[in-house]
Motif scaffolding. Structure first.
Motif, PDB file in Angstrom:
ATOM      1  N   ARG A  11       0.830  -1.211   0.000  1.00 31.69           N
ATOM      2  CA  ARG A  11       0.000   0.000   0.000  1.00 31.69           C
ATOM      3  C   ARG A  11       0.865   1.262   0.000  1.00 31.69           C
ATOM      4  N   LEU A  46      -2.466   4.383   3.059  1.00 33.03           N
ATOM      5  CA  LEU A  46      -3.726   4.292   2.331  1.00 33.03           C
ATOM      6  C   LEU A  46      -4.091   2.836   2.084  1.00 33.03           C
ATOM      7  N   ASP A  47      -5.337   2.589   1.749  1.00 32.69           N
ATOM      8  CA  ASP A  47      -5.784   1.189   1.692  1.00 32.69           C
ATOM      9  C   ASP A  47      -5.468   0.503   0.366  1.00 32.69           C
ATOM     10  N   ARG A  48      -4.690   1.149  -0.477  1.00 26.40           N
ATOM     11  CA  ARG A  48      -4.224   0.510  -1.715  1.00 26.40           C
ATOM     12  C   ARG A  48      -3.031   1.288  -2.254  1.00 26.40           C
ATOM     13  N   VAL A 104     -10.495   5.812  -2.127  1.00 25.91           N
ATOM     14  CA  VAL A 104      -9.376   5.443  -1.264  1.00 25.91           C
ATOM     15  C   VAL A 104      -9.575   6.029   0.131  1.00 25.91           C
ATOM     16  N   ASN A 105      -9.303   5.209   1.140  1.00 19.63           N
ATOM     17  CA  ASN A 105      -9.380   5.629   2.535  1.00 19.63           C
ATOM     18  C   ASN A 105      -8.060   5.333   3.238  1.00 19.63           C
ATOM     19  N   TRP A 130      -5.920   3.174   5.660  1.00 21.00           N
ATOM     20  CA  TRP A 130      -5.867   1.825   6.219  1.00 21.00           C
ATOM     21  C   TRP A 130      -5.258   1.881   7.623  1.00 21.00           C
ATOM     22  N   ARG A 162      -6.799   2.327  12.860  1.00 23.90           N
ATOM     23  CA  ARG A 162      -6.514   1.133  12.062  1.00 23.90           C
ATOM     24  C   ARG A 162      -7.836   0.638  11.507  1.00 23.90           C
ATOM     25  N   ALA A 163      -7.967   0.625  10.188  1.00 25.46           N
ATOM     26  CA  ALA A 163      -9.250   0.317   9.568  1.00 25.46           C
ATOM     27  C   ALA A 163      -9.755  -1.063   9.955  1.00 25.46           C
ATOM     28  N   GLU A 164      -8.867  -2.027  10.054  1.00 30.91           N
ATOM     29  CA  GLU A 164      -9.310  -3.397  10.322  1.00 30.91           C
ATOM     30  C   GLU A 164      -9.887  -3.551  11.726  1.00 30.91           C
TER      31      GLU A 164
END
Length: 539
Positions: free
Chosen positions: A56, A506-508, A521-522, A524, A535-537
């Motif tokens: 990422r 970023l998440d990618r 895009v957000n 991560w 932390r997104a997860e």
């Protein structure tokens, strides 16, 4: 603080001497290095928290140099009137009526984001809002923040009647019979709500008098929204005593959601001078960076001042907050006292007055004045060339081109294609920056980046395609150049050794996706001051 290793990453450092890396090492709230995984691992030593970024993109934390943080926190807790949530007057009335059912009689109902230019019925009136409730005073803030519409109960509670006199820099709109419609413009908003401060004709007054505990709670609640977007620093461009009190209390309590810088509003100039205070002042969590001034009104609401009126029938002539000579004197005195100046300016006629004020300011300022022009809506080519004489920093919000670009094309015609001419500004050697103007538009930096790159309206129509910039230019304008606008490029905005460890993963890999996906895009992972703050997860 513990050490942090981010590896298996595409690190864009914004450091010209070391632009790319595969890993990042952080310790004690500072960047140790950006480099190979081996070098980063050796730098942090044993026991570091390891993050496998999975390829990422890693960037400096986003810096939003024009973001009304406290007002955004208020808007997140209020009724949402934004488009496309509300697409008509009928939708608005229904939303207010629903809010009235769950609100005790006599309490204010407040909503943010009304975009009446998109309503098939046109502007709402107080009589229409009265259909929703007569038991509650209602105020609906326009998407620009420069206008509002209220119901009859709000006018009555505020003591405003049909014979009210328009204040300098504002107006109460009236029907053919001279009766108030409920729509109020710019400084007339001063007379509607219980206000925490009196700002006179120095700008639109949305500094409502609300309990400090409520404001502090809303501010703390906004943290996840900002951190999930990867925002780690904001500059509030309209700080009054209300905002400063709340930000100071949050700073003392350790509940500021992000680094919070501010531009005190110009009505406070004499008060600050009397105690010998000027910016920069504060620390790396709460800091005053300059002073905010208003030239003209709002492009979204039809009060921006152009040399040629605009609107579908040329009905918008615009308005100014100060006479030209008053603006020059105000801005010059601020610069003389040591303030960086930041002037809200939209139309080309107002831009001319702003440049006269900046010329006066630069002559009495220090060696590195960095004057800012907020929004910088419609500078002519000749005016942008003059920006280079003063080192002007254009503070852009290309989200407006997406949100209201269709309205701009309809109202401005060909002139709309010159709005926020970032390509031209960059080619002239200027350092334009990106910002959101939240609560007015989305606070998500990747929305802003996408709209600077794509320059299309909500309807998919190009608007000034020749002024589009690259993804990397847009990212730099929201990090490194934004730090420069705030005078903190020596410690924020880049992933350099010794810099404050504000980082977004970023998440990618955003360089591997089409531009159409940029706004999806957000964050991560968001690191603030060396600590994992989001932390997104885990959400």
């Amino acid at each position: 603080m513990s050490a942090l290793l981010i590896r298996n990453a595409t690190v864009i450092t914004m450091d010209e001497a070391n632009p790319r890396a595969a890993a990042l090492a952080v310790r004690d709230g500072r960047i140790l290095l950006a480099g190979t995984e081996e070098a980063a691992r050796a730098a942090v030593g044993p026991g570091a928290v390891e993050i496998d970024a999975g390829g990422r993109t890693v960037l400096p934390g986003f810096i939003d140099p024009h973001n009304h943080l406290l007002s955004t926190a208020e808007s997140l807790a209020a009724l949402d009137a934004r488009y496309p949530t509300v697409t008509s007057v009928a939708d608005l009335v229904a939303a207010v009526a629903a809010a009235a059912e769950r609100t005790p009689p006599g309490q204010w109902i407040r909503a943010f984001g009304m975009d009446d230019a998109k309503y098939p019925e046109g502007r709402p009136t107080r009589r229409v809002l009265d259909e929703a409730t007569t038991e509650h005073p209602v105020i609906i803030y326009h998407v620009s923040g420069h206008q509002a519409v209220v119901n009859s109960a709000a006018l009555a509670q505020s003591g405003v009647t049909d014979d009210v006199t328009d204040p300098p820099g504002g107006a109460f709109l009236r029907d053919e019979a001279g009766r108030l419609t409920g729509m109020v413009v710019d400084s007339a908003m001063e007379l509607l709500l219980p206000l925490a401060v009196d700002i006179g004709c120095h700008g639109p007054n949305f500094h409502t008098d609300l309990p400090a505990e409520q404001l502090l709670g809303w501010l703390q609640d906004a943290a996840d929204t900002y951190l999930a977007a990867g925002v780690t620093t904001v500059c509030d461009p309209q700080v009054s005593a209300r905002e400063l009190r709340v930000y100071r209390a949050a700073h003392a309590a350790g509940t500021l959601p992000v680094r919070t810088f501010g531009l005190p509003l110009s009505h406070q100039l004499d008060a600050f001078h009397s105690v010998g205070l000027a910016a920069p002042f504060g620390d790396d969590w709460l800091r005053l960076t300059g002073m905010k001034f208003y030239s003209d009104g709002t492009l979204l609401g039809g009060t921006a001042r152009f040399s040629v009126p605009y609107g579908e029938h040329g009905e918008f002539t615009g308005s100014m907050y100060h006479a030209p000579e008053e603006l020059v004197d105000l801005v010059r005195r601020a610069a003389e006292q040591g303030w960086q100046v930041a002037i809200h300016t939209q139309g080309d006629w107002a831009m001319e007055q702003t440049l006269a004020a900046i010329d006066a300011a630069v002559k009495v300022a220090g060696p590195d004045p960095r004057p800012r022009i907020e929004h910088c809506g419609y500078p002519t080519p000749e005016q942008t060339r003059r920006f280079t004489d003063y080192g002007v920093i254009p503070v852009n919000q290309p989200n407006f081109l997406y949100d209201s670009g269709g309205d701009f094309l309809r109202r401005l015609g060909e002139r709309a294609h010159r709005l926020q001419p970032m390509r031209e500004e960059l080619d002239l050697g200027l350092r334009p920056v990106l910002s959101s103007d939240s609560f007015v538009s989305s606070l998500r930096p990747m929305d802003t980046v996408a709209n600077a790159v794509r320059r299309t309206t909500r309807e998919g129509v190009e608007i000034g395609a020749d002024q589009a910039i690259s993804v990397h230019e847009a990212l730099r304008a929201h990090t490194w150049d934004a730090a420069y606008a705030l005078g903190v490029e020596d410690r924020l905005g880049a992933l350099k050794p010794g810099y404050l460890a504000d980082v977004v993963v970023l998440d990618r890999d955003i360089e591997a996706i089409p531009t159409e996906e940029l706004s999806d895009v957000n964050a991560w992972l968001t690191v603030l001051d060396g600590r994992i703050a989001y932390r997104a997860e885990e959400q």
